[in-house]
Design a protein around this motif. Structure first.
Motif, PDB file in Angstrom:
ATOM      1  N   MET A  47      54.492 -78.293 -12.421  1.00 55.05           N
ATOM      2  CA  MET A  47      54.698 -79.658 -12.910  1.00 55.05           C
ATOM      3  C   MET A  47      56.133 -79.895 -13.404  1.00 55.05           C
ATOM      4  N   LYS A  95      57.891 -82.412 -16.179  1.00 54.12           N
ATOM      5  CA  LYS A  95      57.568 -83.294 -17.305  1.00 54.12           C
ATOM      6  C   LYS A  95      58.840 -83.878 -17.903  1.00 54.12           C
ATOM      7  N   THR A 106      54.295 -87.000 -16.668  1.00 51.66           N
ATOM      8  CA  THR A 106      54.057 -85.756 -15.934  1.00 51.66           C
ATOM      9  C   THR A 106      54.056 -86.084 -14.451  1.00 51.66           C
ATOM     10  N   HIS A 165      52.675 -78.229 -20.853  1.00 49.41           N
ATOM     11  CA  HIS A 165      52.626 -77.289 -19.731  1.00 49.41           C
ATOM     12  C   HIS A 165      51.543 -76.242 -19.977  1.00 49.41           C
TER      13      HIS A 165
END
Length: 430
Positions: free
Chosen positions: A228, A230, A264, A204
Motif C-alpha cells: 500500500m 498511504k 490509502t 500499515h
C-alpha cells in the motif's frame, strides 16, 4: 596492417563549451580517430597556450560526443552512434568532476538502513531500532565521535527510512519508519537537544519501507511491505498559537497521539520499496511487482504506469531534469521520463554494479549527476551521460550498501550492513 591504417585515420573535430573561460577558437582541427580523452585534453591545452588562460591553470576536461561522455577512443564512440568519420564532429568539453573524498566513518551498533542529510544535520536510522543525530560541521572536519548529538530509542523494530520535514528553526521535525509497521513524526529542539514523539502513524499492516515529504512540507507518503501507498498530513499547517496549544496537549497526554492516513492507495501487488513526490499532489512509487506507478493524489488513482522486467527497490526524482531513476534487482539502474507516452520510456540503462541496487539518489544541484549503492559493497558516483561506467567508485564499506543520500550538495552519505555510515565530500574546493 589494417590496424595501423585505422590508427592513421584522421577526423575533423570542432570543440565547443558552455564554460566560456575555457573556450577555444571555433575552427575545426584534425585529430587521429584513435584519440582518447587524454589526447583531447592535450589538444585543448595546445589551443590555450597563446590564449588568456595559462596552461598550468587549466583543469582536466571530460568530452561529450553525441550526448555521452567519451570513455574509450573517439573512433569507437563514433561507430557506436553511427557518425561518419568523414563528417565534422562537434565535441563539447566540460570541467572534469573531481573525485569525492572520504571525510568520516560513523560507527553504529547495527545495520544503517536509513539516512538523510539537511543543511546542518545528518539523521541516521539503525537496525537496533534507534535514530541518531549528527552535526554536519563536525562530520566535515572528520570528528564523527564529537559530531554525534543524540541517540533516540525510536521504534520497536529496525528503522527502514527517515526524512527531514522542517530544519529551519531551532524546533526541527523529521519522520522515521520501521518494520514495526509505524511511521513516527518527531520534534527535536536543537537548542536544548531534546526530542519528542509528536504522533505515531498507524495503518500499515507490514513493514513501512519508505517515506517522502512533499515540497509544501504539509504531506508525506509512505510505502509498505503490505503493497500500500498511504498519504498523511505532517500537521504543520496551523498558526504558532495553534501549534503551541497542540504542544501543550501532547505534553499532557500519557501516550503520543495516533495519526491515521488521509488516503490509502492500492495498486501494487508486491512491496512498495521506494516513494518520491514528483509534483504537487503527484507521487511515484517503485515496487517489487516490477512496476513504477505515478499517482494523482487528488483523484486517488494511478496517473501512469511503467512496467519493467525485474523488481524495483528504490526511486528518486530530479526536478532539474524531470526524470526518475530506479535501483533494480537485475543490477541495473534505469532512467525514465514519465512524460513520454510513445516508444521506450527507458531513457538510459546504467551498468556497473555486480549485485542488487537498493538505493539511488539524484544530486540536488547538478542535473547530470547521481549516486547509487549496491549489495556489492560499493557506492558509485555517476554522470547520466556515461551509462557504461561511473565517474568514480567510492569504496570503504565492508558489506552491503543499503542506502545512499545526496541531499546536501557537498556530501554524499551512505549506510551499510557493516554498521557504518560513511561521509564523502563533493566540495570542488577543499
Amino acid at each position: 596492417m589494417a590496424e595501423q591504417e585505422a590508427e592513421d585515420i584522421n577526423v575533423l573535430v570542432k570543440f565547443i563549451t558552455k564554460q566560456e573561460q575555457y573556450a577555444v577558437s571555433g575552427a575545426s582541427v584534425s585529430v587521429q580517430a584513435s584519440i582518447t580523452s587524454a589526447g583531447l585534453n592535450k589538444v585543448i591545452r595546445a589551443f590555450n597556450r597563446q590564449g588568456s588562460v595559462e596552461k598550468k591553470d587549466l583543469p582536466q576536461f571530460e568530452f561529450i560526443v553525441s550526448g555521452q561522455l567519451l570513455i574509450g577512443s573517439l573512433k569507437q564512440r563514433l561507430e557506436e552512434c553511427g557518425v561518419s568519420l568523414e563528417s565534422v564532429v562537434e565535441i563539447e568539453y566540460i570541467e572534469k568532476q573531481p573525485p569525492p573524498t572520504p571525510k568520516d566513518s560513523l560507527h553504529h551498533d547495527d545495520w544503517v538502513a536509513a539516512l538523510q542529510c539537511s543543511d546542518q544535520w545528518l539523521l541516521t536510522g539503525c537496525y537496533d531500532n534507534t535514530l541518531h543525530l549528527w552535526n554536519v560541521e563536525g562530520l566535515a572536519a572528520g570528528q564523527g565521535d564529537r559530531a554525534h548529538t543524540l541517540t533516540i530509542p525510536a521504534h520497536r523494530a529496525p528503522v527502514k527510512a527517515v526524512t527531514w520535514v522542517h530544519t529551519e528553526s531551532p524546533t526541527k521535525t523529521f519522520i522515521s519508519t520501521s518494520i514495526d509497521q509505524t511511521a513516527v513524526l518527531w520534534v527535536w529542539k536543537s537548542d536544548t537537544n531534546t526530542v519528542e514523539c509528536v504522533s505515531e502513524c498507524h495503518g500499515h499492516t507490514q513493514s513501512v519501507e519508505c517515506v517522502a515529504v512533499d515540497s509544501t512540507r504539509q504531506f508525506f507518503a509512505t510505502g509498505s511491505w503490505d503493497n500500500m501507498l498511504k498519504i498523511w498530513s505532517t500537521g504543520n499547517k496551523g498558526t504558532e498559537e495553534e501549534e503551541e496549544e497542540q504542544d501543550k496537549k501532547r505534553r499532557r497526554a500519557i501516550k503520543p497521539p495516533k495519526k491515521t492516513p488521509i488516503t490509502t492507495l492500492a495498486g501494487h501487488s508486491e512491496s512498495v520499496g521506494g516513494v518520491v513526490w514528483t509534483g504537487v499532489k503527484e507521487v511515484a512509487t517503485a515496487s517489487w511487482d516490477h512496476s513504477l506507478l505515478v499517482w494523482d493524489i487528488d483523484i486517488g488513482g494511478v496517473k501512469s504506469q511503467i512496467i519493467g522486467n525485474c523488481a524495483f527497490f528504490a526511486v528518486t526524482w530530479s526536478p532539474l531534469n524531470r526524470t526518475l531513476l530506479t535501483g533494480c534487482a537485475d543490477r541495473y539502474i534505469r532512467m525514465y521520463d514519465p512524460r513520454i507516452t510513445e516508444g521506450s520510456v527507458v531513457q538510459q540503462k546504467f551498468t556497473s554494479h555486480t549485485k542488487w541496487v537498493p538505493s539511488v539518489k539524484w544530486s540536488t544541484t547538478k542535473e547530470h549527476l547521481f549516486v547509487s549503492g549496491g549489495y556489492d559493497n560499493v557506492v558509485k558516483h555517476w554522470d547520466f551521460r556515461s551509462p557504461k561506467a561511473p565517474l568514480y567508485d567510492l569504496s570503504g564499506h565492508e558489506d552491503k550498501v543499503l542506502v545512499v543520500d545526496w541531499s546536501h550538495p557537498d556530501y554524499i552519505v551512505s549506510g551499510s550492513s557493516d554498521c557504518t555510515a560513511k561521509i564523502f565530500s563533493t566540495e570542488e574546493k577543499q
